[in-house]
Each structure stands twice: as structure tokens, then as C-alpha cells.
Design a protein around this motif. Structure first.
Motif, PDB file in Angstrom:
ATOM      1  N   LYS A   5       0.860  -1.075  -0.141  1.00  0.00           N
ATOM      2  CA  LYS A   5      -0.012   0.024  -0.078  1.00  0.00           C
ATOM      3  C   LYS A   5       1.006   1.353  -0.010  1.00  0.00           C
ATOM      4  O   LYS A   5       2.054   1.179   0.564  1.00  0.00           O
ATOM      5  CB  LYS A   5      -0.958   0.105   1.164  1.00  0.00           C
ATOM      6  N   VAL A   6       0.449   2.122  -0.649  1.00  0.00           N
ATOM      7  CA  VAL A   6       0.962   3.472  -0.729  1.00  0.00           C
ATOM      8  C   VAL A   6       0.663   4.178   0.523  1.00  0.00           C
ATOM      9  O   VAL A   6      -0.582   4.515   0.868  1.00  0.00           O
ATOM     10  CB  VAL A   6       0.830   4.154  -1.917  1.00  0.00           C
ATOM     11  N   THR A   7       1.677   4.884   1.174  1.00  0.00           N
ATOM     12  CA  THR A   7       1.363   5.828   2.382  1.00  0.00           C
ATOM     13  C   THR A   7       0.877   7.176   2.025  1.00  0.00           C
ATOM     14  O   THR A   7       1.053   7.530   0.971  1.00  0.00           O
ATOM     15  CB  THR A   7       2.596   6.053   3.238  1.00  0.00           C
ATOM     16  N   LYS A   8       0.380   7.793   2.901  1.00  0.00           N
ATOM     17  CA  LYS A   8      -0.158   9.223   2.704  1.00  0.00           C
ATOM     18  C   LYS A   8       0.761  10.067   2.233  1.00  0.00           C
ATOM     19  O   LYS A   8       0.739  10.941   1.224  1.00  0.00           O
ATOM     20  CB  LYS A   8      -0.873   9.854   3.960  1.00  0.00           C
ATOM     21  N   GLY A  10       3.125   8.967  -0.108  1.00  0.00           N
ATOM     22  CA  GLY A  10       3.684   8.472  -1.278  1.00  0.00           C
ATOM     23  C   GLY A  10       4.506   7.352  -1.145  1.00  0.00           C
ATOM     24  O   GLY A  10       5.221   6.989  -2.063  1.00  0.00           O
ATOM     25  N   CYS A  11       4.902   6.796   0.007  1.00  0.00           N
ATOM     26  CA  CYS A  11       5.880   6.005   0.055  1.00  0.00           C
ATOM     27  C   CYS A  11       5.344   4.630  -0.059  1.00  0.00           C
ATOM     28  O   CYS A  11       4.361   4.142   0.499  1.00  0.00           O
ATOM     29  CB  CYS A  11       6.701   6.033   1.556  1.00  0.00           C
ATOM     30  N   ILE A  12       6.264   3.438  -0.627  1.00  0.00           N
ATOM     31  CA  ILE A  12       6.027   2.222  -0.613  1.00  0.00           C
ATOM     32  C   ILE A  12       7.417   1.464   0.034  1.00  0.00           C
ATOM     33  O   ILE A  12       8.337   2.010  -0.037  1.00  0.00           O
ATOM     34  CB  ILE A  12       5.513   1.539  -1.955  1.00  0.00           C
TER      35      ILE A  12
END
Length: 91
Positions: A5-8, A10-12
Motif C-alpha cells: 500500500k502507498v502511504t499518505k 507516497g511511500c512504498i
């Protein structure tokens, strides 16, 4: 297939097995690009020469990449492989 899932922000996260196989360590730079087929491509970052955009024989100088060929040309006062016009100075 690994789903992340992509974090708020924008990280994976890259799975540890993939990081070990690809020898990716914390702090390593990766180039992120669209692959042209609706996907994303991650590749290890290769420093590029600021003059010719080449990736071979590139060394960092004052935070910028410069290849040996361009460094040698700059040292000789050449532009595009030809002597640079100095406006009559130094001739």
C-alpha cells in the motif's frame, strides 16, 4: 507478486527479499520512471554527466557528475570537442 500500500506521503516499502537480491540498502538512490505500459520502473540511480548525460566514467565534482571525456575537454578549453572562442583573450 507482492502487494504494497502507498502511504499518505507516497511511500512504498520494497520487500526485504527483493532488497537483498538487488543489493538495495537504506539511503541508496533509485530512479523512478513510468514504464510506458501503465506501470512504474525502479532502477538503481547512475550518476550522469551534466554536460553529455552519459553514465560511463562519471565522477562527482562539487555535487555534479562529470565524465572523464567532458572533464578533459573542459580542461583544454574545448566546447563540443572544438576549442572554445575566448573572444580574443588568451589567443
Amino acid at each position: 507478486m507482492n502487494t504494497r500500500k502507498v502511504t499518505k506521503g507516497g511511500c512504498i516499502s520494497i520487500p526485504v527479499r527483493m532488497r537483498r537480491t538487488m543489493k538495495i540498502r537504506p539511503g541508496d538512490a533509485l530512479d523512478v520512471e513510468e514504464d510506458g505500459r501503465g506501470g512504474i520502473s525502479l532502477k538503481p540511480h547512475l550518476p550522469r554527466c551534466v554536460f553529455c548525460s552519459g553514465t560511463g566514467d562519471v565522477e562527482m565534482y562539487m555535487g555534479k557528475g562529470i565524465c572523464r571525456r567532458c572533464a578533459e575537454a573542459a580542461g583544454k578549453g574545448e566546447k563540443n570537442g572544438k576549442p572554445e572562442n575566448t573572444g580574443g583573450q588568451g589567443n
